[in-house]
Design a protein around this motif. Structure first.
Motif, mmCIF file in Angstrom:
data_model
loop_
_atom_site.group_PDB
_atom_site.id
_atom_site.type_symbol
_atom_site.label_atom_id
_atom_site.label_comp_id
_atom_site.label_asym_id
_atom_site.label_seq_id
_atom_site.Cartn_x
_atom_site.Cartn_y
_atom_site.Cartn_z
ATOM 1 N N LEU A 110 0.779 -1.186 -0.155
ATOM 2 C CA LEU A 110 0.083 0.068 -0.078
ATOM 3 C C LEU A 110 0.953 1.185 -0.079
ATOM 4 C CD1 LEU A 110 0.288 0.942 3.336
ATOM 5 C CD2 LEU A 110 -1.489 -0.599 3.500
ATOM 6 N N THR A 111 0.309 2.694 -0.001
ATOM 7 C CA THR A 111 1.065 3.757 -0.013
ATOM 8 C C THR A 111 1.232 3.979 1.397
ATOM 9 O OG1 THR A 111 0.573 4.163 -2.253
ATOM 10 C CG2 THR A 111 1.035 6.082 -0.732
ATOM 11 N N TYR A 112 2.301 4.143 2.019
ATOM 12 C CA TYR A 112 2.474 4.510 3.461
ATOM 13 C C TYR A 112 2.475 5.950 3.381
ATOM 14 C CZ TYR A 112 3.687 -0.395 4.107
ATOM 15 O OH TYR A 112 3.770 -1.977 4.356
ATOM 16 N N THR A 113 1.559 6.680 4.337
ATOM 17 C CA THR A 113 1.689 7.958 4.633
ATOM 18 C C THR A 113 1.634 8.392 6.149
ATOM 19 O OG1 THR A 113 -0.601 7.981 5.102
ATOM 20 C CG2 THR A 113 -0.052 8.160 2.570
ATOM 21 N N ASN A 114 2.089 9.485 6.435
ATOM 22 C CA ASN A 114 2.355 10.177 7.433
ATOM 23 C C ASN A 114 1.061 9.649 8.703
ATOM 24 O OD1 ASN A 114 2.382 12.293 9.633
ATOM 25 N ND2 ASN A 114 4.492 12.257 8.928
ATOM 26 N N TYR A 115 -0.261 10.002 7.764
ATOM 27 C CA TYR A 115 -1.229 9.928 8.512
ATOM 28 C C TYR A 115 -1.544 8.297 8.855
ATOM 29 C CZ TYR A 115 -6.306 10.400 9.943
ATOM 30 O OH TYR A 115 -7.289 10.183 10.720
ATOM 31 N N LEU A 116 -1.132 7.464 7.975
ATOM 32 C CA LEU A 116 -1.394 6.165 8.310
ATOM 33 C C LEU A 116 -0.574 5.800 9.764
ATOM 34 C CD1 LEU A 116 -2.288 3.059 7.215
ATOM 35 C CD2 LEU A 116 0.360 3.132 6.627
ATOM 36 N N TYR A 117 0.675 6.260 9.881
ATOM 37 C CA TYR A 117 1.251 6.105 11.259
ATOM 38 C C TYR A 117 0.672 6.757 12.414
ATOM 39 C CZ TYR A 117 4.894 3.380 8.621
ATOM 40 O OH TYR A 117 5.183 2.404 7.772
ATOM 41 N N VAL A 118 0.197 8.021 12.064
ATOM 42 C CA VAL A 118 -0.570 8.575 13.022
ATOM 43 C C VAL A 118 -1.718 7.619 13.607
ATOM 44 C CG1 VAL A 118 -2.356 10.728 13.629
ATOM 45 C CG2 VAL A 118 -0.109 11.051 12.172
ATOM 46 N N ASN A 163 17.538 13.105 17.718
ATOM 47 C CA ASN A 163 18.182 13.324 16.300
ATOM 48 C C ASN A 163 16.969 13.561 15.385
ATOM 49 O OD1 ASN A 163 20.811 13.681 16.793
ATOM 50 N ND2 ASN A 163 20.725 11.586 17.081
ATOM 51 N N PRO A 164 15.944 14.399 15.464
ATOM 52 C CA PRO A 164 14.838 14.762 14.519
ATOM 53 C C PRO A 164 15.536 15.556 13.332
ATOM 54 C CG PRO A 164 14.430 16.197 16.375
ATOM 55 C CD PRO A 164 15.741 15.207 16.901
ATOM 56 N N PRO A 165 15.129 15.503 12.454
ATOM 57 C CA PRO A 165 15.720 16.677 11.247
ATOM 58 C C PRO A 165 14.797 17.754 11.450
ATOM 59 C CG PRO A 165 13.735 14.932 10.192
ATOM 60 C CD PRO A 165 14.041 14.280 11.596
ATOM 61 N N MET A 166 15.098 18.814 10.525
ATOM 62 C CA MET A 166 14.492 20.238 10.620
ATOM 63 C C MET A 166 13.172 19.885 10.642
ATOM 64 S SD MET A 166 16.473 22.686 10.856
ATOM 65 C CE MET A 166 15.707 24.111 9.901
ATOM 66 N N PRO A 167 12.246 20.779 11.354
ATOM 67 C CA PRO A 167 10.913 20.484 11.398
ATOM 68 C C PRO A 167 10.414 21.049 9.909
ATOM 69 C CG PRO A 167 11.559 22.398 12.531
ATOM 70 C CD PRO A 167 12.601 21.496 12.383
ATOM 71 N N GLU A 168 11.043 22.020 9.312
ATOM 72 C CA GLU A 168 10.641 22.315 7.942
ATOM 73 C C GLU A 168 10.750 21.334 6.820
ATOM 74 O OE1 GLU A 168 11.690 25.848 10.210
ATOM 75 O OE2 GLU A 168 12.859 24.039 9.830
ATOM 76 N N LYS A 169 11.613 20.255 7.090
ATOM 77 C CA LYS A 169 11.793 19.145 5.992
ATOM 78 C C LYS A 169 10.634 18.396 5.933
ATOM 79 C CE LYS A 169 12.945 14.551 5.559
ATOM 80 N NZ LYS A 169 12.272 13.429 5.977
ATOM 81 N N PHE A 170 9.788 18.209 6.881
ATOM 82 C CA PHE A 170 8.400 17.522 6.580
ATOM 83 C C PHE A 170 7.385 18.199 5.715
ATOM 84 C CE2 PHE A 170 10.105 16.191 10.791
ATOM 85 C CZ PHE A 170 10.406 14.877 10.388
ATOM 86 N N ASN A 171 7.840 19.445 5.369
ATOM 87 C CA ASN A 171 6.701 20.099 4.637
ATOM 88 C C ASN A 171 6.963 19.818 3.028
ATOM 89 O OD1 ASN A 171 4.590 21.892 4.101
ATOM 90 N ND2 ASN A 171 5.865 23.823 4.184
ATOM 91 N N ARG A 172 6.907 18.783 2.562
ATOM 92 C CA ARG A 172 7.044 18.473 1.044
ATOM 93 C C ARG A 172 5.856 17.722 0.615
ATOM 94 N NH1 ARG A 172 12.672 15.332 0.441
ATOM 95 N NH2 ARG A 172 11.508 13.969 1.955
ATOM 96 N N THR A 173 5.778 17.719 -0.837
ATOM 97 C CA THR A 173 4.670 16.841 -1.411
ATOM 98 C C THR A 173 5.288 16.065 -2.586
ATOM 99 O OG1 THR A 173 4.360 18.840 -2.912
ATOM 100 C CG2 THR A 173 2.878 18.637 -0.933
ATOM 101 N N PRO A 174 4.645 15.086 -3.105
ATOM 102 C CA PRO A 174 5.307 14.050 -4.055
ATOM 103 C C PRO A 174 5.602 15.068 -5.756
ATOM 104 C CG PRO A 174 3.432 12.936 -3.049
ATOM 105 C CD PRO A 174 3.470 14.517 -2.380
ATOM 106 N N GLN A 248 8.164 10.442 -1.391
ATOM 107 C CA GLN A 248 7.943 11.791 -0.445
ATOM 108 C C GLN A 248 6.348 11.707 -0.160
ATOM 109 O OE1 GLN A 248 9.088 15.369 -2.539
ATOM 110 N NE2 GLN A 248 11.272 14.718 -2.639
ATOM 111 N N TYR A 249 5.750 10.499 0.005
ATOM 112 C CA TYR A 249 4.533 10.258 0.600
ATOM 113 C C TYR A 249 4.367 10.251 2.178
ATOM 114 C CZ TYR A 249 2.655 9.369 -3.785
ATOM 115 O OH TYR A 249 2.326 9.430 -5.363
ATOM 116 N N MET A 250 5.620 10.441 2.915
ATOM 117 C CA MET A 250 5.542 10.363 4.313
ATOM 118 C C MET A 250 5.522 11.726 4.893
ATOM 119 S SD MET A 250 5.386 7.330 5.329
ATOM 120 C CE MET A 250 5.401 8.022 7.078
ATOM 121 N N ASP A 251 5.843 12.851 4.046
ATOM 122 C CA ASP A 251 5.949 14.132 4.637
ATOM 123 C C ASP A 251 4.688 14.842 4.970
ATOM 124 O OD1 ASP A 251 8.615 13.857 4.666
ATOM 125 O OD2 ASP A 251 8.695 14.469 2.522
#
Length: 323
Positions: A110-118, A163-174, A248-251
């Motif tokens: 399936l397509t794994y997304t951030n919301y799936l893990y939420v 060791n999280p990445p920059m919070p802005e890093k998560f603001n991406r789309t496919p 980039q479906y996880m961002d």
């Protein structure tokens, strides 16, 4: 069409079929050999029957609950916490989890997304732990932990980001190119072969030596074998998670969730990361609920490389909060 052309076409298809068959056999051989050492046993854990697949988890110790969440990668599993968890069990009920698509958990196509893990983390806390734990998450996993708290106020008691990445890093789309990478990895035989190349033992070793550990000599052969095994359990179906990550479906933007925090949130960043000051500063400015600290002489996985040092840094953060 003359006989020569027909013969050439027939030879082309025969060679293609032979190559595909050979690659398939190589893929199967890799899956078989990767699990031969059986480091990631399931006997000491349980399975949570989640709606999208069985989720492997462990529960040890007694006391206030702590949930340990590994980095989001098809190489990772709760093995990441094997050394640090032991330090918590005398005072806490410690839960570890193999995320969907990782380790001993199921790895559906399936397509794994951030919301799936939420959804997964929210359901796991509510249905298995049944209390608000302190969540400790590594790397990119902090994104869905933060968003789970934002959607379920006080789902957690505290959150600690290792060791999280920059919070802005998560603001991406496919993008077109990332979507193409995802599609290529999902191709049955060729995609599996590409995945097996990316998760080859030598590439895992390189990852430990360059990104995971500050002192490569501390990375034991058992650790390397555990990560290699994790990437190939349940076949090479970890490729579906890798495909979604590279696609980039996880961002998902977390800045709004950080600004609305109502629980303590700690960031522990390695000084070995050249961007550590920028990362810590970026988190700290989002909310007064965020406390930060540095950890020295380690890289991405201090819980495996120097668990005593990580325990001391977290203890100091908690003491700072109590003052």
């Amino acid at each position: 069409m003359n006989k020569s052309m027909k013969k050439n076409i027939r030879h082309f298809f025969l060679l293609t079929a032979f190559a595909a068959g050979t690659i398939h056999l190589v893929n199967r051989f890799i899956d078989f050999t990767a699990s031969m050492k059986n480091i990631l046993k399931t006997e000491n854990g349980n399975f949570f029957d989640w709606k999208n697949g069985k989720i492997y988890y462990t529960r040890r110790g007694s006391g206030t609950p702590v949930l340990l969440i590994h980095d989001l990668s098809p190489l990772s599993s709760s093995y990441e916490w094997c050394r640090y968890a032991k330090k918590l069990e005398k005072q806490h009920t410690v839960y570890t989890i193999d995320l969907l698509g990782c380790g001993r958990s199921e790895k559906p196509y399936l397509t794994y997304t951030n919301y799936l893990y939420v959804q997964l983390i929210t359901d796991f806390v509510k249905e298995v732990i049944k209390d608000a734990p302190t969540a400790i998450a590594t790397g990119s996993s902090i994104s869905f932990v933060t968003l789970a708290e934002n959607m379920n106020n006080h789902l957690f008691h505290k959150i600690i980001a290792i060791n999280p990445p920059m919070p802005e890093k998560f603001n991406r789309t496919p993008s077109n190119s990332s979507t193409l990478k995802k599609a290529l990895l999902e191709v049955p035989i060729l995609g599996t072969f590409i995945y097996n190349v990316k998760t080859h033992e030598k590439n895992i070793q390189k990852l430990f030596y360059t990104e995971y550990f500050n002192k490569p000599q501390l990375a034991s052969s058992k650790m390397l074998d555990a990560y290699y095994e994790a990437s190939h359990m349940n076949g090479s179906h970890g490729k579906y998670l890798m495909a979604s990550i590279e696609g980039q479906y996880m961002d998902n933007c977390i800045l709004h969730a950080l600004k609305k925090l109502s629980i303590p949130f700690y960031v522990v960043e390695s000084r070995s990361n050249p961007d550590s000051v920028q990362i810590v500063t970026s988190y700290a400015k989002q909310s007064s609920m965020i406390e930060t600290a540095y950890i020295s002489n380690v890289k991405h996985l201090p819980q495996l490389e120097a668990p005593d040092k990580l325990a001391e840094v977290i203890r100091m953060l908690f003491e700072r909060e109590e003052k």
